[in-house]
Scaffold this active site. Structure first.
Site, PDB file in Angstrom:
ATOM      1  N   CYS A  44      -5.995 -30.453   4.571  1.00  0.00           N
ATOM      2  CA  CYS A  44      -6.886 -30.865   5.654  1.00  0.00           C
ATOM      3  C   CYS A  44      -7.148 -29.724   6.639  1.00  0.00           C
ATOM      4  O   CYS A  44      -8.284 -29.426   6.975  1.00  0.00           O
ATOM      5  CB  CYS A  44      -6.269 -32.067   6.364  1.00  0.00           C
ATOM      6  SG  CYS A  44      -7.236 -32.669   7.729  1.00  0.00           S
ATOM      7  N   CYS A  49     -10.705 -31.067   5.657  1.00  0.00           N
ATOM      8  CA  CYS A  49     -11.424 -31.725   6.763  1.00  0.00           C
ATOM      9  C   CYS A  49     -11.853 -30.773   7.889  1.00  0.00           C
ATOM     10  O   CYS A  49     -13.014 -30.787   8.310  1.00  0.00           O
ATOM     11  CB  CYS A  49     -10.553 -32.804   7.402  1.00  0.00           C
ATOM     12  SG  CYS A  49      -9.280 -33.523   6.360  1.00  0.00           S
ATOM     13  N   LYS A  52     -14.183 -27.729   7.009  1.00  0.00           N
ATOM     14  CA  LYS A  52     -15.428 -28.339   6.538  1.00  0.00           C
ATOM     15  C   LYS A  52     -16.252 -28.881   7.698  1.00  0.00           C
ATOM     16  O   LYS A  52     -17.455 -28.671   7.781  1.00  0.00           O
ATOM     17  CB  LYS A  52     -15.098 -29.456   5.565  1.00  0.00           C
ATOM     18  CG  LYS A  52     -16.298 -30.244   5.150  1.00  0.00           C
ATOM     19  CD  LYS A  52     -15.916 -31.589   4.655  1.00  0.00           C
ATOM     20  CE  LYS A  52     -15.523 -32.538   5.775  1.00  0.00           C
ATOM     21  NZ  LYS A  52     -14.987 -33.804   5.234  1.00  0.00           N
ATOM     22  N   TYR A 182     -17.942 -37.096  -2.516  1.00  0.00           N
ATOM     23  CA  TYR A 182     -18.245 -36.748  -1.129  1.00  0.00           C
ATOM     24  C   TYR A 182     -18.075 -35.257  -0.858  1.00  0.00           C
ATOM     25  O   TYR A 182     -18.837 -34.670  -0.084  1.00  0.00           O
ATOM     26  CB  TYR A 182     -17.456 -37.625  -0.155  1.00  0.00           C
ATOM     27  CG  TYR A 182     -16.033 -37.189   0.151  1.00  0.00           C
ATOM     28  CD1 TYR A 182     -15.763 -36.350   1.222  1.00  0.00           C
ATOM     29  CD2 TYR A 182     -14.969 -37.622  -0.631  1.00  0.00           C
ATOM     30  CE1 TYR A 182     -14.457 -35.958   1.502  1.00  0.00           C
ATOM     31  CE2 TYR A 182     -13.675 -37.242  -0.349  1.00  0.00           C
ATOM     32  CZ  TYR A 182     -13.416 -36.410   0.719  1.00  0.00           C
ATOM     33  OH  TYR A 182     -12.142 -36.016   0.990  1.00  0.00           O
ATOM     34  N   GLU A 186     -21.039 -32.980   0.648  1.00  0.00           N
ATOM     35  CA  GLU A 186     -20.851 -32.302   1.933  1.00  0.00           C
ATOM     36  C   GLU A 186     -21.127 -30.800   1.816  1.00  0.00           C
ATOM     37  O   GLU A 186     -21.819 -30.224   2.658  1.00  0.00           O
ATOM     38  CB  GLU A 186     -19.427 -32.538   2.444  1.00  0.00           C
ATOM     39  CG  GLU A 186     -19.222 -33.968   2.897  1.00  0.00           C
ATOM     40  CD  GLU A 186     -17.809 -34.266   3.382  1.00  0.00           C
ATOM     41  OE1 GLU A 186     -17.650 -35.217   4.150  1.00  0.00           O
ATOM     42  OE2 GLU A 186     -16.865 -33.558   2.984  1.00  0.00           O
ATOM     43  N   HIS A 440     -28.658 -49.391  25.278  1.00  0.00           N
ATOM     44  CA  HIS A 440     -30.037 -49.039  24.975  1.00  0.00           C
ATOM     45  C   HIS A 440     -30.452 -47.754  25.688  1.00  0.00           C
ATOM     46  O   HIS A 440     -30.092 -47.584  26.847  1.00  0.00           O
ATOM     47  CB  HIS A 440     -30.945 -50.192  25.420  1.00  0.00           C
ATOM     48  CG  HIS A 440     -32.364 -50.010  24.999  1.00  0.00           C
ATOM     49  ND1 HIS A 440     -32.758 -50.073  23.675  1.00  0.00           N
ATOM     50  CD2 HIS A 440     -33.480 -49.741  25.722  1.00  0.00           C
ATOM     51  CE1 HIS A 440     -34.065 -49.859  23.618  1.00  0.00           C
ATOM     52  NE2 HIS A 440     -34.516 -49.656  24.831  1.00  0.00           N
ATOM     53  N   GLU A 445     -26.853 -49.407  18.693  1.00  0.00           N
ATOM     54  CA  GLU A 445     -27.163 -50.770  19.156  1.00  0.00           C
ATOM     55  C   GLU A 445     -27.750 -51.632  18.037  1.00  0.00           C
ATOM     56  O   GLU A 445     -27.696 -52.855  18.080  1.00  0.00           O
ATOM     57  CB  GLU A 445     -28.117 -50.749  20.354  1.00  0.00           C
ATOM     58  CG  GLU A 445     -29.523 -50.319  20.035  1.00  0.00           C
ATOM     59  CD  GLU A 445     -30.464 -50.383  21.250  1.00  0.00           C
ATOM     60  OE1 GLU A 445     -30.414 -51.367  22.002  1.00  0.00           O
ATOM     61  OE2 GLU A 445     -31.250 -49.436  21.439  1.00  0.00           O
TER      62      GLU A 445
END
Ligand code: FAD
Length: 455
Positions: A44, A49, A52, A182, A186, A440, A445
């Site tokens: 990682c 992670c 990356k 993934y 990525e 908003h 939302e």
């Protein structure tokens, strides 16, 4: 009473899971050692992670520069300095390695540098640059992670794995990414954003197997919009040198030239040379260590967590599993891991965020489900001129009204989905989502304003 073993816990592998287990066990008073053959922090921190995500941030600026024009900004054509990014990343990762070292030392963990392997159920041999040492422990925790797998095709040695992508020299003007998971997606997004011409080749019908079908199709279309040449049902037969180029022979009969070929074709449990046979530890398909709900292996003194058990290969999962082991060995043994609601993100451009079941899984499990979906152009892109679109989707179990799946393709999907994961963990129903006011104007939302069922 004299201790029969030098340590209460000997951890093999100082990655996400190993470091967490070692620190927490030592903080509870256990005598702990941790062996690491490479850099502290594991996959990682060093080649996963963290670097990356840093590169993903770098790549996103390309889009930001383009988007800015519609908001009135004029700037000279930006130029990216790959060497500077590499150097800054290396410095930051070095800092993190030192942070890990300090955390372990402060907790009283003995850090051992070298390759560890089992001698028997309590004995570990450590190969160091100065020779071999032997240690014994009441419990041994295997947290050796995973390692990239490359296909067995002619010329495969001309390709690289994700481990090499962070330090490529020079920057590849043409990158071929082989794979549809993934990690493949990525890296395709990152190098496209940084200016490479990217071909992504995947032998399956659609990228991101295991994700919601609609998300997979939508994400594939967005990646293509970002300029990735995504070729599905396409496999690589062989690689060969052609002058300065690497030539890929595809099973479609076509040929492609690239500067770098990335094989993002899966990861296997890191078990080679670990001597699991010496301890009698049972392994499953692909060599994965078989464990029970407390991560105990077939040998009572040996535990295993993280990628080496080939369950959900994510850092937060390895961390949580570490806590279960520490609690079971040195605490009250009350923790249990729940693999049902694990939020994850894919840091493609745009991001993908997901938590809970896919629509297909929910239909199989519950039969009757209602799906709410919204697809739209984000407010920002009304002026930026970008054609990027968002997809947001809720899967609701009819019998209970519970939201059992939440999926998003769009900016900051990882950040947004993390918050909703709490609501889902708490068992939030669609009625609770409906009763929640939106903020908003935001993209998020939309998750609390979807009223019309799509199906
Ligand atoms: P690791 O972190 O792999 O650590 C294992 C350690 O054991 C290594 O340091 C290794 O050197 C050491 N070791 C192995 N064998 C021995 C031995 N015999 N003796 C001594 N030391 C040994 N997860 C996420 O949650 N989010 C992400 O965004 C993400 N991105 C990723 C991107 C990439 C490119 C990759 C490859 C992975 C990514 N992951 C991500 C997955 C994540 O990195 C892993 O799930 C996590 O690191 C697993 O932790 P671990 O403790 O099982 O093993």
């Amino acid at each position: 009473m004299a201790h029969p073993h030098a340590f209460d816990l000997f951890v093999i592998g100082a990655g996400s899971g190993g470091v967490r287990a070692a620190r927490m066990a030592a903080q509870r008073g256990a005598r702990v050692a941790i062996a690491e053959a490479a850099a502290l922090g594991g996959t990682c921190v060093n080649v996963g992670c963290i670097p990356k995500k840093l590169y993903s941030y770098a790549a996103h600026y390309a889009q930001d520069f383009r988007d800015a024009a519609g908001f009135g900004w004029d700037a000279p054509e930006p130029r990216h300095d790959w060497e500077r990014l590499r150097a800054n990343r290396a410095e930051e990762i070095g800092r993190l390695n030192r942070v890990y070292q300090r955390l372990l030392e402060d907790a009283g963990v003995r850090i051992l540098r070298g390759w560890a392997s089992f001698v028997d159920a309590h004995g570990v041999r450590l190969e160091t640059t100065h020779g071999a040492e032997h240690f014994s422990a009441e419990h041994v925790l295997v947290a050796t992670g995973g390692t990239p797998v490359t296909p067995d095709i002619p010329g495969a040695q001309l390709g690289v794995s994700s481990d090499s992508m962070f330090d490529l020299d020079p920057f590849p003007a043409r990158l071929a990414v082989v794979g549809g998971g993934y990690i493949a997606c990525e890296f395709a997004s990152i190098f496209r954003g940084l200016g490479a011409q990217v071909h992504q080749l995947y032998r399956g019908e659609q990228i991101l197997r295991g994700f919601d079908e609609e998300v997979r199709h939508f994400a594939a279309a967005e990646l293509a919009k970002h300029g990735i040449d995504l070729r599905l049902r396409t496999d690589v037969r062989s690689l060969a040198r052609a002058g300065a180029d690497i030539e890929l022979a595809l099973d479609t009969g076509q040929r492609l030239q690239a500067d770098t070929v990335l094989f993002a074709t899966g990861r296997a449990p890191n078990v080679n040379g670990l001597g699991l046979e010496a301890a009698g530890v049972r392994q499953g398909p692909g060599g994965a260590i078989v464990v029970d709900a407390q991560y105990r292996t077939s040998v009572p003194s040996v535990y295993a967590i993280g990628d080496v058990t080939a369950r959900l290969q994510l850092t937060p999962v390895a961390l949580a599993e570490a806590m279960v082991v520490v609690d079971s060995l040195f605490g009250e043994g009350r923790r249990q891991m729940d693999y049902d609601i694990v939020p994850t993100a894919v840091f493609t451009h745009p991001n993908i965020g997901t938590v809970g079941m896919t629509e297909q899984q929910a239909r199989e499990r519950f039969g009757r489900v209602t799906v709410y979906r919204s697809e739209f152009k984000a407010l920002k892109h009304t002026l930026s001129g970008s054609t990027e679109r968002c997809l947001m989707k809720l899967v609701v179990q009819d019998a209970t009204d519970r939201v059992v799946g939440l999926h998003m393709v769009g900016p900051d999907a990882g950040e947004i989905v993390q918050g909703f994961a709490v609501a889902m963990k708490a068992g939030a129903t669609k009625a609770v989502f409906d009763a929640t006011l939106g903020i908003h104007p935001t993209i998020a939302e939309e998750f609390v304003t979807m009223r019309e069922a799509a199906r």
